[in-house]
Scaffold this active site. Sequence first.
Site, PDB file in Angstrom:
ATOM      1  N   ASP A   1      -8.850 -14.190  28.342  1.00 43.96           N
ATOM      2  CA  ASP A   1      -9.075 -13.712  26.977  1.00 43.96           C
ATOM      3  C   ASP A   1      -8.654 -14.868  26.075  1.00 43.96           C
ATOM      4  OD1 ASP A   1      -8.884 -12.783  24.393  1.00 43.96           O
ATOM      5  OD2 ASP A   1      -8.066 -10.835  24.928  1.00 43.96           O
TER       6      ASP A   1
ATOM      7  N   ALA B   1      -9.014 -15.652  22.785  1.00 43.86           N
ATOM      8  CA  ALA B   1      -9.044 -15.515  21.323  1.00 43.86           C
ATOM      9  C   ALA B   1      -8.334 -16.676  20.607  1.00 43.86           C
ATOM     10  CB  ALA B   1      -8.438 -14.181  20.911  1.00 43.86           C
TER      11      ALA B   1
ATOM     12  N   HIS C   1      -3.778   3.219  15.902  1.00 45.05           N
ATOM     13  CA  HIS C   1      -3.240   2.543  14.711  1.00 45.05           C
ATOM     14  C   HIS C   1      -4.277   2.355  13.613  1.00 45.05           C
ATOM     15  CE1 HIS C   1      -4.606  -0.299  17.733  1.00 45.05           C
ATOM     16  NE2 HIS C   1      -4.846  -1.189  16.796  1.00 45.05           N
TER      17      HIS C   1
END
Length: 459
Positions: A216, A218, A451
């Site tokens: 991942d 990012a 959230h």
Amino acid sequence: MTALYPPEPFRIKVVEPIQLIPPEARREALRAVGYNVFTLKAEDIFIDLLTDSGTGAMSQHQWAAIMEGDESYAGARSFFRLKEAVDDIFGFKHFVPTHQGRAAENILSAVLVKPGNYIPSNMHFDTTDANIRARGGRPTNLVIEEAFNPQSQHPFKGNMDIAKLRAFIERTGVANIPLGMITVTNNAGGGQPISMENIRAVAETYHSFGIPFYIDAARYAENCYFIKLREPGYEHKAPIEIAREMFSYADGFCMSAKKDAIVNIGGLLATNNDEVAQAIRNELILREGFPTYGGLAGRDLDAMATGLYEGLDESYLAYRLGQTSYLAAKLKEYGIPIIEPPGGHAIYMDAGRMLPHIPHAELPGIALATELYLTGGIRASEIGTVMFAYPDPDSGEMIYPQLELVRLALPRRTYTQSHMDYIARVVADIAQRASTLKGYKFTYAPKLLRHFTAKFEPL
Ligand code: F0G
């Protein structure tokens, strides 16, 4: 001594006005949205540190590239420009653009994850975690123990615990692990970097069991710069060379380009596996679009192609990590407990230690995040119980995260030193009256990714 604030390696050509609305208006705005700062109107916010994702300022070169976007449905020039950059930096056999990171995660999960599968990582971020759960999989976090000690000065607190990983694979069985991952930098654990040595060991461990390894990515560029600063042998390498080595150990990656490619929208998904690539393309066509645009406009691909290189630029990265450590040093001067050393893209305040009188169930992160807005018009995000507490799928018992954090994420090339000074003063003001802050309770919570839309009430 306050850290040095490196001068921004750019000057400002376009400005976007912001304003601090009066305290009463802030109180009313917050009440009206059920005390979830995610659902505030951005116009009611003075300094928005909710995320560094898609909120950066593009350069003149990116805006110029946008004008050259080719909006052909298939085979657009923009795709081939992006392909050139992606091949150059990451070097995988196949890649597709997606509209953002979670779209890449969704497609990867759809192709590889079956119900009951386990997907290990150092720590999955919320959307990866939820995309795996949405396919019936079980995301498993195997970060080193130092990650849970906010004061530990370990230079690579995002590292995976290799012994734990090996034991986990042996216990779970290779047949139940369709892929293994690692998140660089480790956003859920404080934006902490992973060393090249650890990435190599993770890859070797997965591969020794025949498990494909996906990154991942990012915030890979910030991670590469941390490697340059902290890992012996890399001090003379350019970030792009470090990136090339990092991705050479992996079988594929998914990436939100909204971070280190400094674009407002975009993502990438890549693999070396021909069969997986075919399945990805089919899934992409179903959900995102044709494989040469993947849910983006042609101009977005051009902005990404240019932004990928800007995100790896050394003077930019020195300024970027310098700004974060400047804010961290200011907060420490004021005695604010934060995760140390500071990560790349954000400061993670330890709301658990700042508000020891508020237990997990009364959401200390929400108490701090709401107070940041009320006091200074600053928006930050909770990374604690609201984001990560889940009932155990076997026992139903609520499992709380080890840390209750509030993240001040810094958009790229967006705020200046005086903004950093203001943020630190607001936090210091809150810290002085921390013992008077009260907890919150849920009045609404969706099942996944709560959230974003949950509502609260002060206790
Ligand atoms: N992986 C990591 C490590 C992330 O931090 C994010 C997003 C994603 C994947 C998903 O990417 O938003 O483009 O779909 N993080 C943002 C944040 C939202 O605020 O940290 P996306």
